[in-house]
Design a protein around this motif. Structure first.
Motif, PDB file in Angstrom:
ATOM      1  N   MET A 307      47.889  -0.091 -32.335  1.00 53.90           N
ATOM      2  CA  MET A 307      47.888   1.257 -31.788  1.00 53.90           C
ATOM      3  C   MET A 307      46.428   1.685 -31.653  1.00 53.90           C
ATOM      4  O   MET A 307      45.697   1.725 -32.640  1.00 53.90           O
ATOM      5  N   HIS A 308      46.018   2.014 -30.430  1.00 59.07           N
ATOM      6  CA  HIS A 308      44.599   2.255 -30.161  1.00 59.07           C
ATOM      7  C   HIS A 308      44.326   3.712 -29.836  1.00 59.07           C
ATOM      8  O   HIS A 308      45.110   4.374 -29.134  1.00 59.07           O
ATOM      9  N   ASP A 309      43.184   4.200 -30.314  1.00 54.31           N
ATOM     10  CA  ASP A 309      42.752   5.552 -29.990  1.00 54.31           C
ATOM     11  C   ASP A 309      42.595   5.728 -28.485  1.00 54.31           C
ATOM     12  O   ASP A 309      42.131   4.811 -27.778  1.00 54.31           O
ATOM     13  N   GLY A 310      42.923   6.921 -28.019  1.00 54.25           N
ATOM     14  CA  GLY A 310      42.723   7.227 -26.609  1.00 54.25           C
ATOM     15  C   GLY A 310      41.268   7.193 -26.204  1.00 54.25           C
ATOM     16  O   GLY A 310      40.942   7.075 -25.027  1.00 54.25           O
ATOM     17  N   TRP A 341      48.020   4.352 -36.722  1.00 51.66           N
ATOM     18  CA  TRP A 341      47.023   3.756 -35.828  1.00 51.66           C
ATOM     19  C   TRP A 341      46.029   2.885 -36.604  1.00 51.66           C
ATOM     20  O   TRP A 341      45.975   2.901 -37.825  1.00 51.66           O
ATOM     21  N   HIS A 342      45.247   2.108 -35.858  1.00 57.02           N
ATOM     22  CA  HIS A 342      44.126   1.284 -36.334  1.00 57.02           C
ATOM     23  C   HIS A 342      44.593  -0.079 -36.859  1.00 57.02           C
ATOM     24  O   HIS A 342      45.773  -0.420 -36.795  1.00 57.02           O
ATOM     25  N   GLU A 343      43.613  -0.861 -37.364  1.00 55.27           N
ATOM     26  CA  GLU A 343      43.851  -2.290 -37.581  1.00 55.27           C
ATOM     27  C   GLU A 343      44.903  -2.604 -38.627  1.00 55.27           C
ATOM     28  O   GLU A 343      45.500  -3.680 -38.598  1.00 55.27           O
ATOM     29  N   PHE A 344      45.159  -1.706 -39.575  1.00 51.30           N
ATOM     30  CA  PHE A 344      46.198  -1.944 -40.573  1.00 51.30           C
ATOM     31  C   PHE A 344      47.454  -1.146 -40.267  1.00 51.30           C
ATOM     32  O   PHE A 344      48.336  -0.995 -41.125  1.00 51.30           O
ATOM     33  N   GLY A 345      47.562  -0.642 -39.052  1.00 54.98           N
ATOM     34  CA  GLY A 345      48.684   0.204 -38.682  1.00 54.98           C
ATOM     35  C   GLY A 345      49.799  -0.552 -37.986  1.00 54.98           C
ATOM     36  O   GLY A 345      49.991  -1.766 -38.177  1.00 54.98           O
ATOM     37  N   ASP A 346      50.541   0.164 -37.156  1.00 58.77           N
ATOM     38  CA  ASP A 346      51.697  -0.388 -36.473  1.00 58.77           C
ATOM     39  C   ASP A 346      51.307  -1.080 -35.172  1.00 58.77           C
ATOM     40  O   ASP A 346      50.137  -1.081 -34.778  1.00 58.77           O
TER      41      ASP A 346
END
Length: 351
Positions: A307-310, A341-346
């Motif tokens: 999940m990536h930041d806009g 969000w982010h590298e340890f997220g979904d």
């Protein structure tokens, strides 16, 4: 279009720690499934990934392994301490690097010395990067091989404020991590476990590998949004992977990239070459490609990513693949469904 996290406009739920720290499995994260042709958007668990894989599909993964590229540093002229994050780019004996915290950049100037704490090495700032002023070309004070030794002995993984505290580099490693070189983690592979891979292969799909060493990734929206290229990254695609891609397409299967890094490597290769059989050796290349709306995808049919930041360049790539309206709808639902969000997220799967 305003995506969650875009340029600080809308905050997103962040993952602060690896799943294991919370007593969860890596493959227990959520999976946002986006059918870009049929328009369906649904939610599942990553361990059920194989249910969305067809017989004859090919998953291409990045086997690059993260290195400990951040060193504690002292900036003598400023009398301040911070970190020095090293990139993968090299030029005429210089190395790309970023001083942290970012506020240091306001006061730093060419010829400033940077004392690397631990190895007792003095680096020197030479000049700012020609396009991205956040980064500096530096004289590291040691040659390339010795710099790698210094990082291995005294470094730590590059981390950012959304991670609650520094974690071991092992948390960034994947089932595919074999070739050291990335300074940022190719994190799309983190939720893959042996069980998930067994299920994927049991569904009749195959796994192929390539290597792309991730460069520094801290650019903010205003720093890259009007650029035509991103930081350069080196990649290597084995002949076997290219052969499997040809076979997959010819048999009606899908080439699914595991991570935006894989998309960058394959689409960069396809811009310069036909996707053909290369039984022996591998293709070595580099890419500064910036994939955004209107891009004609030649190599990949689907994507598995986080999940990536806009406010990240990854969103431009994903929007080019799925369409900005559909991605905005999917991300809006993900916020409602409690995705992290982010590298340890979904995770997200786009097919």
């Amino acid at each position: 279009m305003v995506f969650p996290g875009a340029d600080g406009v809308t905050s997103v739920p962040e993952s602060h720690l690896p799943a294991g720290f919370l007593g969860a499995r890596r493959d227990g994260v959520k999976l946002l499934v986006v059918d870009r042709k049929g328009g369906a958007i649904s939610s599942d668990i990553f361990m059920n990934l194989s249910e969305y894989i067809n017989e004859g599909d090919l998953l291409v993964v990045n086997n690059s392994r993260i290195i400990k590229a951040s060193l504690s540093a002292y900036f003598p002229r400023l009398g301040k301490y911070g970190d020095f994050n090293f990139g993968t780019s090299r030029k005429g004996g210089m190395v790309l690097a970023e001083p942290r915290p970012k506020e240091l950049n306001r006061d730093l100037r060419a010829n400033d010395e940077v004392q690397l704490i631990g190895p007792d090495v003095s680096a020197k700032l030479i000049r700012k990067h020609e396009e991205f002023e956040r980064f500096w070309w530096i004289d590291p004070g040691v040659d390339g091989n010795n710099l790698m030794t210094v990082m291995k002995s005294y470094g730590k993984p590059i981390t950012y404020s959304h991670v609650a505290f520094p974690v071991s580099e092992d948390e960034y490693l994947t089932e595919f991590s074999r070739v050291p070189g990335s300074v940022e983690p190719p994190s799309a592979g983190i939720p893959f476990t042996e069980e998930v891979l067994d299920d994927v292969e049991g569904a009749g799909a195959e796994i192929a590998e390539l290597t792309l060493h991730c460069n520094l990734g801290s650019l903010e929206f205003f720093e890259f949004s009007k650029k035509e290229r991103l930081l350069n990254e080196e990649y290597s695609i084995p002949g076997r992977t290219l052969r499997k891609m040809v076979e997959t397409r010819s048999n009606g299967g899908r080439v699914i990239a595991v991570g935006t890094t894989v998309v960058r490597a394959l689409e960069s290769y396809a811009l310069e070459n036909s996707i053909d059989y290369r039984e022996e050796g591998s293709y070595e290349g580099s890419t500064d490609i910036f994939i955004k709306r209107g891009f004609n995808f030649r190599a990949v049919d689907g994507l598995i990513t986080g999940m990536h930041d806009g406010g990240s360049s990854h969103i431009d790539m994903i929007s080019a693949l799925v369409g900005p309206e559909m991605l905005q709808t999917a991300y809006g639902l993900a916020v409602q469904w409690g995705y992290l969000w982010h590298e340890f997220g979904d995770m997200t799967m786009i097919l």
